[in-house]
Design an enzyme around this catalytic site. Structure first.
Site, short mmCIF file in Angstrom:
data_model
loop_
_atom_site.label_atom_id
_atom_site.label_comp_id
_atom_site.label_asym_id
_atom_site.label_seq_id
_atom_site.Cartn_x
_atom_site.Cartn_y
_atom_site.Cartn_z
N GLU A 215 0.98 -1.11 -0.10
CA GLU A 215 -0.28 -0.22 0.02
C GLU A 215 1.00 1.36 0.01
O GLU A 215 1.71 1.56 0.71
CB GLU A 215 -0.92 -0.05 1.44
CG GLU A 215 -2.20 -0.50 1.27
CD GLU A 215 -3.34 0.33 0.57
OE1 GLU A 215 -2.87 1.22 -0.11
OE2 GLU A 215 -4.52 -0.08 1.06
N ASP A 216 0.40 2.43 -0.47
CA ASP A 216 1.23 3.54 -0.42
C ASP A 216 0.99 4.09 1.02
O ASP A 216 1.96 4.61 1.63
CB ASP A 216 0.72 4.61 -1.62
CG ASP A 216 -1.12 4.52 -1.71
OD1 ASP A 216 -1.65 4.11 -0.58
OD2 ASP A 216 -1.62 5.55 -2.41
N ASP A 219 -4.48 5.11 5.97
CA ASP A 219 -5.09 6.20 6.58
C ASP A 219 -6.03 5.91 7.46
O ASP A 219 -5.82 5.22 8.84
CB ASP A 219 -5.71 7.06 5.62
CG ASP A 219 -6.10 8.39 5.87
OD1 ASP A 219 -5.53 8.94 6.62
OD2 ASP A 219 -7.25 8.82 5.45
N PHE A 268 -2.10 15.83 4.51
CA PHE A 268 -2.39 15.38 3.42
C PHE A 268 -0.90 15.48 2.58
O PHE A 268 -0.36 16.39 2.49
CB PHE A 268 -3.51 16.19 2.66
CG PHE A 268 -3.92 15.43 1.40
CD1 PHE A 268 -4.80 14.25 1.28
CD2 PHE A 268 -3.39 15.58 0.23
CE1 PHE A 268 -5.25 13.46 0.37
CE2 PHE A 268 -3.61 14.96 -1.20
CZ PHE A 268 -4.75 13.94 -0.92
N ARG A 281 1.59 12.96 -9.08
CA ARG A 281 2.31 11.62 -8.76
C ARG A 281 3.65 11.41 -9.10
O ARG A 281 4.50 10.52 -8.70
CB ARG A 281 1.28 10.39 -9.38
CG ARG A 281 -0.01 10.30 -8.88
CD ARG A 281 -0.71 8.87 -9.67
NE ARG A 281 -2.11 8.88 -9.66
CZ ARG A 281 -2.78 8.44 -8.62
NH1 ARG A 281 -2.19 8.02 -7.46
NH2 ARG A 281 -4.17 8.32 -8.74
P1 IMP Z 1 -7.68 4.43 3.91
O1 IMP Z 1 -8.84 3.32 3.53
O2 IMP Z 1 -8.55 5.61 4.57
O3 IMP Z 1 -6.77 3.72 4.73
O4 IMP Z 1 -7.45 5.04 2.78
C1 IMP Z 1 -6.21 4.86 2.04
C2 IMP Z 1 -6.27 5.24 0.63
O5 IMP Z 1 -6.46 6.77 0.62
C3 IMP Z 1 -4.83 5.37 0.21
O6 IMP Z 1 -4.39 3.86 -0.23
C4 IMP Z 1 -4.45 6.46 -0.80
O7 IMP Z 1 -4.91 6.04 -2.01
C5 IMP Z 1 -5.71 7.62 -0.42
N1 IMP Z 1 -5.03 8.57 0.67
C6 IMP Z 1 -5.12 8.58 2.13
N2 IMP Z 1 -4.34 9.51 2.42
C7 IMP Z 1 -3.90 10.36 1.28
C8 IMP Z 1 -2.92 11.40 1.13
O8 IMP Z 1 -2.42 12.04 2.09
N3 IMP Z 1 -2.58 11.49 -0.17
C9 IMP Z 1 -3.04 10.98 -1.10
N4 IMP Z 1 -3.94 9.83 -0.95
C10 IMP Z 1 -4.26 9.42 0.29
MG MG Z 2 -4.35 3.48 -2.34
#
Ligand code: IMP
Ligand code: MG
Length: 295
Positions: A215-216, A219, A268, A281
């Protein structure tokens, strides 16, 4: 794991404003530097007294290179040229560059920051994780995975699209037979609940495989939790998670993450694959955006 905090830039006393400017540029691009690190004797009397010495302005440890900035005064340029030539004769192992103002950009481009960074510079608030830090940490993660999975052939499952840069770099740091596959998820709100669904599924069967979800950023952890449940139901031999970034402050699930690159504060971020409205990106570092760019 590494904690990313506010960077406090050291500010030595610079002799000229152009040096301070150059230091700011280096900081912005995450190139490490030391100011006036070393003096090189150029002329020494028979009794050992140093008659003339040269102290280059900067030392860049990642490039193992000394940099001398030139001012606009032609008389000084000629003198510095002579000193640099003498230094190269006396210390052939030492790399030293004489930089003119127009050479700044060329040096930075050589270091790999490319045109993307220049295009987006006005929107960037702060570089949170530099390209050099990313490279170092991704290599560590690759080494750790190579060690933990010795004798096995893990399947890396990248979650599109933010993982593009991370997965590309990570797999090149793993010294095993890895295979890769991708999934894409989307999330939407239904009756006030966040619902995650698969937009693109895996090509590979994962039953009996050693799977690592890559995963990148994690969050809230909602998409990861969904993915873990979904993939676990397909009967892999093992299932672990490797996330480049962990923003723990916003976690609402307790999805276990075995490998974490960096823990980041509640801001963010974009770059190195991560986007804001599909942009940024291609930045080579992780950065925050100025409020006016986040409209
Ligand atoms: P989660 O389900 O809330 O953990 O969301 C995770 C996904 O939201 C990540 O895989 C990202 O694609 C996107 N995301 C969450 N935070 C950021 C950020 O700060 N910048 C860009 N994308 C984000
Ligand atoms: Mg993602």
């Amino acid at each position: 794991m590494q904690q990313v905090d506010e960077r406090v830039a050291e500010r030595p006393r610079f002799a000229h404003e152009s040096e301070a400017e150059f230091a700011r540029l280096l900081n912005f691009y995450g190139i490490r530097w030391e100011y006036e690190r070393r003096s090189f004797p150029l002329r020494v009397a028979p009794d050992g007294t140093v008659l003339e010495a040269f102290t280059p302005d900067f030392y860049l440890p990642d490039l193992d290179t000394y940099v001398e900035l030139t001012t606009l005064r032609q008389s000084l340029v000629t003198q510095k040229n002579r000193k640099v030539r003498r230094l190269r004769e006396l210390y052939p192992g030492i790399k030293v560059l004489l930089l003119y103002r127009r050479d700044y950009q060329a040096l930075l481009a050589k270091y790999g920051y490319g045109s993307a960074g220049l295009e987006s510079i006005g929107d960037i608030d702060r570089v949170l994780i530099t390209a050099a830090d990313l490279e170092r940490r991704v290599e560590e993660l690759g080494l750790q995975i190579s060690k933990d999975y010795r004798g096995r052939d893990p399947l890396l499952v990248g979650v599109l699209k933010g993982v593009s840069c991370f997965l590309a770099d990570l797999m090149r740091c793993i010294s095993l037979h890895v295979t890769i596959d991708y999934m894409a998820l989307s999330s939407y709100r239904r009756n006030g609940d966040e619902v995650v669904q698969i937009v693109k599924d895996l090509d590979e069967e994962i039953a009996g495989r050693d799977v690592i979800i890559v995963e990148d950023i994690v969050d809230t952890g909602m998409s990861l939790l969904y993915l873990l449940n979904e993939l676990r139901s397909r009967g892999p031999a093992s299932l672990e998670v490797c996330a480049l970034l962990d923003r723990r402050a916003r976690r609402i699930t307790d999805a276990p993450i075995k490998y974490v690159g960096f823990e980041i504060p509640d801001v963010f971020v974009v770059g190195y694959g991560l986007d804001y409205r599909q942009r940024y990106r291609n930045l080579p570092f992780i950065a925050t955006l100025k409020p006016q760019a986040l409209q």
